[in-house]
Write a protein that holds these residues in place. Structure first.
Motif, PDB file in Angstrom:
ATOM      1  N   UNK A 127       0.843  -1.203   0.000  1.00 31.01           N
ATOM      2  CA  UNK A 127       0.000   0.000   0.000  1.00 31.01           C
ATOM      3  C   UNK A 127       0.876   1.249   0.000  1.00 31.01           C
ATOM      4  N   UNK A 128       1.915   1.272   0.825  1.00 29.06           N
ATOM      5  CA  UNK A 128       2.814   2.428   0.901  1.00 29.06           C
ATOM      6  C   UNK A 128       3.469   2.701  -0.458  1.00 29.06           C
ATOM      7  N   UNK A 129       4.030   1.680  -1.077  1.00 32.26           N
ATOM      8  CA  UNK A 129       4.733   1.873  -2.351  1.00 32.26           C
ATOM      9  C   UNK A 129       3.768   2.302  -3.448  1.00 32.26           C
ATOM     10  N   UNK A 130       2.618   1.667  -3.529  1.00 26.34           N
ATOM     11  CA  UNK A 130       1.649   2.009  -4.572  1.00 26.34           C
ATOM     12  C   UNK A 130       1.094   3.416  -4.333  1.00 26.34           C
ATOM     13  N   UNK A 131       0.958   3.812  -3.073  1.00 24.37           N
ATOM     14  CA  UNK A 131       0.489   5.168  -2.756  1.00 24.37           C
ATOM     15  C   UNK A 131       1.536   6.208  -3.133  1.00 24.37           C
ATOM     16  N   UNK A 132       2.807   5.858  -3.019  1.00 22.92           N
ATOM     17  CA  UNK A 132       3.883   6.804  -3.327  1.00 22.92           C
ATOM     18  C   UNK A 132       4.047   7.019  -4.830  1.00 22.92           C
ATOM     19  N   UNK A 133       3.859   5.986  -5.606  1.00 21.03           N
ATOM     20  CA  UNK A 133       4.038   6.073  -7.062  1.00 21.03           C
ATOM     21  C   UNK A 133       2.838   6.794  -7.667  1.00 21.03           C
ATOM     22  N   UNK A 134       3.075   7.866  -8.438  1.00 26.35           N
ATOM     23  CA  UNK A 134       1.932   8.534  -9.091  1.00 26.35           C
ATOM     24  C   UNK A 134       1.287   7.604 -10.123  1.00 26.35           C
ATOM     25  N   UNK A 135       0.065   7.215  -9.860  1.00 29.31           N
ATOM     26  CA  UNK A 135      -0.679   6.350 -10.779  1.00 29.31           C
ATOM     27  C   UNK A 135      -2.159   6.448 -10.463  1.00 29.31           C
ATOM     28  N   UNK A 136      -3.007   6.197 -11.450  1.00 31.64           N
ATOM     29  CA  UNK A 136      -4.451   6.269 -11.200  1.00 31.64           C
ATOM     30  C   UNK A 136      -5.048   4.973 -10.659  1.00 31.64           C
ATOM     31  N   UNK A 137      -4.200   3.983 -10.343  1.00 28.03           N
ATOM     32  CA  UNK A 137      -4.701   2.668  -9.979  1.00 28.03           C
ATOM     33  C   UNK A 137      -4.655   2.373  -8.481  1.00 28.03           C
ATOM     34  N   UNK A 138      -4.341   3.398  -7.681  1.00 26.03           N
ATOM     35  CA  UNK A 138      -4.283   3.148  -6.245  1.00 26.03           C
ATOM     36  C   UNK A 138      -5.636   2.707  -5.706  1.00 26.03           C
ATOM     37  N   UNK A 139      -6.721   3.143  -6.356  1.00 30.38           N
ATOM     38  CA  UNK A 139      -8.051   2.718  -5.909  1.00 30.38           C
ATOM     39  C   UNK A 139      -8.170   1.201  -5.916  1.00 30.38           C
ATOM     40  N   UNK A 149      -9.602  -7.587   3.994  1.00 31.16           N
ATOM     41  CA  UNK A 149      -9.888  -7.403   5.416  1.00 31.16           C
ATOM     42  C   UNK A 149      -8.808  -6.673   6.195  1.00 31.16           C
ATOM     43  N   UNK A 150      -7.981  -5.895   5.480  1.00 28.22           N
ATOM     44  CA  UNK A 150      -6.978  -5.093   6.193  1.00 28.22           C
ATOM     45  C   UNK A 150      -7.722  -4.116   7.099  1.00 28.22           C
ATOM     46  N   UNK A 151      -7.311  -3.974   8.343  1.00 26.27           N
ATOM     47  CA  UNK A 151      -7.975  -3.004   9.220  1.00 26.27           C
ATOM     48  C   UNK A 151      -7.865  -1.592   8.630  1.00 26.27           C
ATOM     49  N   UNK A 152      -8.923  -0.825   8.742  1.00 27.28           N
ATOM     50  CA  UNK A 152      -8.943   0.517   8.153  1.00 27.28           C
ATOM     51  C   UNK A 152      -7.837   1.388   8.736  1.00 27.28           C
ATOM     52  N   UNK A 153      -7.525   1.214  10.015  1.00 30.89           N
ATOM     53  CA  UNK A 153      -6.453   2.014  10.621  1.00 30.89           C
ATOM     54  C   UNK A 153      -5.104   1.689   9.985  1.00 30.89           C
ATOM     55  N   UNK A 154      -4.868   0.437   9.699  1.00 28.53           N
ATOM     56  CA  UNK A 154      -3.622   0.031   9.049  1.00 28.53           C
ATOM     57  C   UNK A 154      -3.580   0.568   7.621  1.00 28.53           C
ATOM     58  N   UNK A 155      -4.683   0.468   6.890  1.00 27.64           N
ATOM     59  CA  UNK A 155      -4.749   1.003   5.534  1.00 27.64           C
ATOM     60  C   UNK A 155      -4.477   2.504   5.532  1.00 27.64           C
ATOM     61  N   UNK A 156      -5.104   3.216   6.458  1.00 28.56           N
ATOM     62  CA  UNK A 156      -4.910   4.672   6.528  1.00 28.56           C
ATOM     63  C   UNK A 156      -3.460   5.027   6.867  1.00 28.56           C
ATOM     64  N   UNK A 157      -2.849   4.300   7.774  1.00 25.93           N
ATOM     65  CA  UNK A 157      -1.467   4.584   8.152  1.00 25.93           C
ATOM     66  C   UNK A 157      -0.525   4.418   6.957  1.00 25.93           C
ATOM     67  N   UNK A 158      -0.584   3.265   6.296  1.00 24.29           N
ATOM     68  CA  UNK A 158       0.320   3.011   5.167  1.00 24.29           C
ATOM     69  C   UNK A 158       0.022   3.953   4.002  1.00 24.29           C
ATOM     70  N   UNK A 159      -1.246   4.226   3.770  1.00 27.25           N
ATOM     71  CA  UNK A 159      -1.617   5.164   2.704  1.00 27.25           C
ATOM     72  C   UNK A 159      -1.104   6.557   3.024  1.00 27.25           C
ATOM     73  N   UNK A 160      -1.261   6.971   4.275  1.00 25.24           N
ATOM     74  CA  UNK A 160      -0.821   8.305   4.676  1.00 25.24           C
ATOM     75  C   UNK A 160       0.690   8.465   4.483  1.00 25.24           C
TER      76      UNK A 160
END
Length: 189
Positions: A127-139, A149-160
């Motif tokens: 999630x961190x690497x894909x969020x860092x790379x400019x691309x339209x596919x992060x969704x 089933x990744x916890x939302x808090x974990x998703x938000x942390x790595x995305x942030x």
């Protein structure tokens, strides 16, 4: 109809309704793209709101990086990067929610399967690497995280972390380009 069958249908109905809401939000945001860019005139709160809006669309690209680049030239790039990163992270909850609700439909998309495989294997690091790379596919990566089933808090942390690092680079690039242009104009009237 048995109680188990009713719950199954209710669950499917909720998933379809949430997915329809995400699609409607995407269509709405694309339709107000012109007005959304005017939010940048409101300083840091405008940058935050724009960052949420430009990252809340599903797969359709919005000019979030361009706005962060331009804002980095006008405001302090550190704050622009941090604020845009936070807004971008919150906006990505649409993809995560789509994965929670409609991942059965996404399983037919080859790129989604690839994102799901990366997320399953590497978890938050993917999630961190894909969020860092400019691309339209992060969704799709967000949808995979939700579906797995990744916890939302974990998703938000790595995305942030990934989004903020990317926005900091873009904001500082905007600030540097503004300095370069001003220096160039000063020597070449």
């Amino acid at each position: 109809m048995k109680e188990g069958a009713r719950r199954l249908w209710r669950g499917r109905l909720v998933r379809v309704a949430l997915l329809a809401a995400m699609v409607a939000l995407t269509i709405f945001l694309v339709s107000i793209r012109e007005q959304a860019q005017q939010l940048a005139a409101y300083g840091y709160p405008g940058i935050f709101a724009l960052s949420i809006l430009t990252n809340a669309t599903l797969v359709l690209p919005m000019p979030g990086l361009a706005i962060t680049f331009a804002a980095g030239a006008i405001f302090h790039p550190l704050w622009v990067g941090l604020i845009a990163g936070a807004g971008a992270t919150l906006g990505e909850l649409t993809g995560f929610t789509a994965g929670l609700t409609g991942h059965q439909e996404l399983e037919r998309v080859r790129l989604y399967k690839r994102m799901e495989g990366l997320t399953r294997r590497y978890g938050g690091w993917a999630i961190l690497v894909i969020a860092f790379i400019p691309n339209p596919f992060f969704d799709l990566a967000g949808a995979a995280a939700g579906a797995l089933g990744m916890p939302v808090s974990q998703f938000l942390l790595w995305s942030w972390i990934g989004k903020t690092l990317k926005m900091l680079v873009v904001a500082y690039a905007g600030a540097s380009s503004a300095i370069w242009v001003l220096d160039y104009l000063q020597f070449n009237p």
